[in-house]
Scaffold this motif. Sequence first.
Motif, mmCIF file in Angstrom:
data_model
loop_
_atom_site.group_PDB
_atom_site.id
_atom_site.type_symbol
_atom_site.label_atom_id
_atom_site.label_comp_id
_atom_site.label_asym_id
_atom_site.label_seq_id
_atom_site.Cartn_x
_atom_site.Cartn_y
_atom_site.Cartn_z
ATOM 1 N N MET A 1 0.836 -1.369 -0.299
ATOM 2 C CA MET A 1 -0.168 0.466 0.273
ATOM 3 C C MET A 1 0.943 0.942 -0.334
ATOM 4 N N ALA A 2 0.040 2.656 -0.877
ATOM 5 C CA ALA A 2 1.325 3.487 -1.299
ATOM 6 C C ALA A 2 0.234 4.383 -0.865
ATOM 7 N N ASN A 3 0.645 5.785 -0.517
ATOM 8 C CA ASN A 3 0.054 6.556 -0.336
ATOM 9 C C ASN A 3 -1.121 7.039 0.361
ATOM 10 N N GLY A 4 -1.872 5.568 1.387
ATOM 11 C CA GLY A 4 -3.102 5.657 1.308
ATOM 12 C C GLY A 4 -3.815 4.248 0.641
ATOM 13 N N LYS A 5 -3.482 3.900 -0.057
ATOM 14 C CA LYS A 5 -4.785 3.103 -0.441
ATOM 15 C C LYS A 5 -3.806 1.577 -1.756
ATOM 16 N N PRO A 6 -4.949 0.520 -1.221
ATOM 17 C CA PRO A 6 -4.009 -0.836 -2.088
ATOM 18 C C PRO A 6 -3.289 -0.978 -3.762
ATOM 19 N N ALA A 7 -2.215 -1.039 -4.322
ATOM 20 C CA ALA A 7 -2.447 -1.048 -5.349
ATOM 21 C C ALA A 7 -3.569 -1.193 -5.903
ATOM 22 N N GLY A 8 -3.601 -1.573 -7.410
ATOM 23 C CA GLY A 8 -5.287 -1.843 -7.913
ATOM 24 C C GLY A 8 -6.084 -0.857 -7.660
ATOM 25 N N VAL A 9 -6.321 0.128 -6.882
ATOM 26 C CA VAL A 9 -7.490 0.894 -6.586
ATOM 27 C C VAL A 9 -7.394 1.637 -6.705
ATOM 28 N N ARG A 10 -8.762 2.576 -7.489
ATOM 29 C CA ARG A 10 -9.114 3.326 -8.323
ATOM 30 C C ARG A 10 -8.287 4.973 -6.983
ATOM 31 N N CYS A 11 -7.840 6.026 -7.595
ATOM 32 C CA CYS A 11 -7.209 7.058 -6.920
ATOM 33 C C CYS A 11 -7.979 8.096 -7.194
ATOM 34 N N ILE A 12 -8.524 8.822 -5.619
ATOM 35 C CA ILE A 12 -9.427 9.560 -5.459
ATOM 36 C C ILE A 12 -9.322 10.867 -6.144
ATOM 37 N N GLN A 13 -8.088 11.074 -6.589
ATOM 38 C CA GLN A 13 -7.748 12.237 -7.389
ATOM 39 C C GLN A 13 -8.095 11.964 -9.361
ATOM 40 N N LEU A 14 -7.846 10.692 -9.346
ATOM 41 C CA LEU A 14 -8.308 10.522 -11.112
ATOM 42 C C LEU A 14 -9.611 10.905 -11.418
ATOM 43 N N GLY A 15 -10.044 11.566 -11.770
ATOM 44 C CA GLY A 15 -10.900 12.572 -12.556
ATOM 45 C C GLY A 15 -12.135 11.365 -13.416
ATOM 46 N N ASP A 16 -12.800 11.436 -13.825
ATOM 47 C CA ASP A 16 -14.061 10.862 -14.743
ATOM 48 C C ASP A 16 -13.125 11.062 -16.092
ATOM 49 N N ASP A 17 -12.619 11.986 -16.564
ATOM 50 C CA ASP A 17 -12.006 12.079 -17.627
ATOM 51 C C ASP A 17 -10.489 11.478 -18.174
ATOM 52 N N LEU A 18 -10.425 10.873 -16.815
ATOM 53 C CA LEU A 18 -9.251 9.872 -16.539
ATOM 54 C C LEU A 18 -7.840 11.001 -16.104
ATOM 55 N N ARG A 19 -7.818 12.291 -15.911
ATOM 56 C CA ARG A 19 -6.997 12.864 -16.122
ATOM 57 C C ARG A 19 -6.036 13.088 -14.334
ATOM 58 N N CYS A 20 -5.677 13.898 -14.282
ATOM 59 C CA CYS A 20 -5.315 13.400 -12.704
ATOM 60 C C CYS A 20 -5.669 15.205 -12.647
ATOM 61 N N MET A 21 -6.745 14.915 -11.139
ATOM 62 C CA MET A 21 -7.123 16.371 -10.707
ATOM 63 C C MET A 21 -6.343 17.240 -10.205
ATOM 64 N N ILE A 22 -5.175 16.869 -9.393
ATOM 65 C CA ILE A 22 -4.112 17.662 -8.499
ATOM 66 C C ILE A 22 -2.651 17.828 -9.545
ATOM 67 N N PHE A 23 -2.532 17.159 -11.042
ATOM 68 C CA PHE A 23 -1.665 17.654 -11.703
ATOM 69 C C PHE A 23 -1.311 18.894 -11.226
ATOM 70 N N GLY A 24 0.004 19.304 -11.475
ATOM 71 C CA GLY A 24 1.034 20.701 -11.093
ATOM 72 C C GLY A 24 0.747 20.631 -9.613
ATOM 73 N N ASP A 25 0.194 20.060 -8.822
ATOM 74 C CA ASP A 25 -0.192 20.723 -7.633
ATOM 75 C C ASP A 25 1.013 20.112 -6.139
ATOM 76 N N PRO A 26 1.973 20.780 -5.649
ATOM 77 C CA PRO A 26 2.988 19.941 -4.787
ATOM 78 C C PRO A 26 1.934 19.188 -4.014
#
Length: 66
Positions: A1-26
């Motif tokens: 598990m890395a960054n609070g989620k198990p491997a294979g689980v969809r990231c909560i920052q992944l938008g419906d358009d399959l883009r990272c919602m925090i891209f460019g954010d520190p």
Amino acid sequence: MANGKPAGVRCIQLGDDLRCMIFGDPRRPACCAGLQPSAQMCGATDDARGHALAWLTQLEIDTQPD
Ligand code: SF4
């Protein structure tokens, strides 16, 4: 598990358009920025996403602790 989620689980920052919602954010984890696309990961077909998912799944299996 890395960054609070198990491997294979969809990231909560992944938008419906399959883009990272925090891209460019520190707050974006360093491991995300460190993962660079490559021919090995993305393959040579039109289905780069499918190839990458299969490649990452196999990588996860191959690096499972005993
Ligand atoms: S780049 Fe990282 S933070 Fe953004 S959606 Fe993908 S896994 Fe989540």
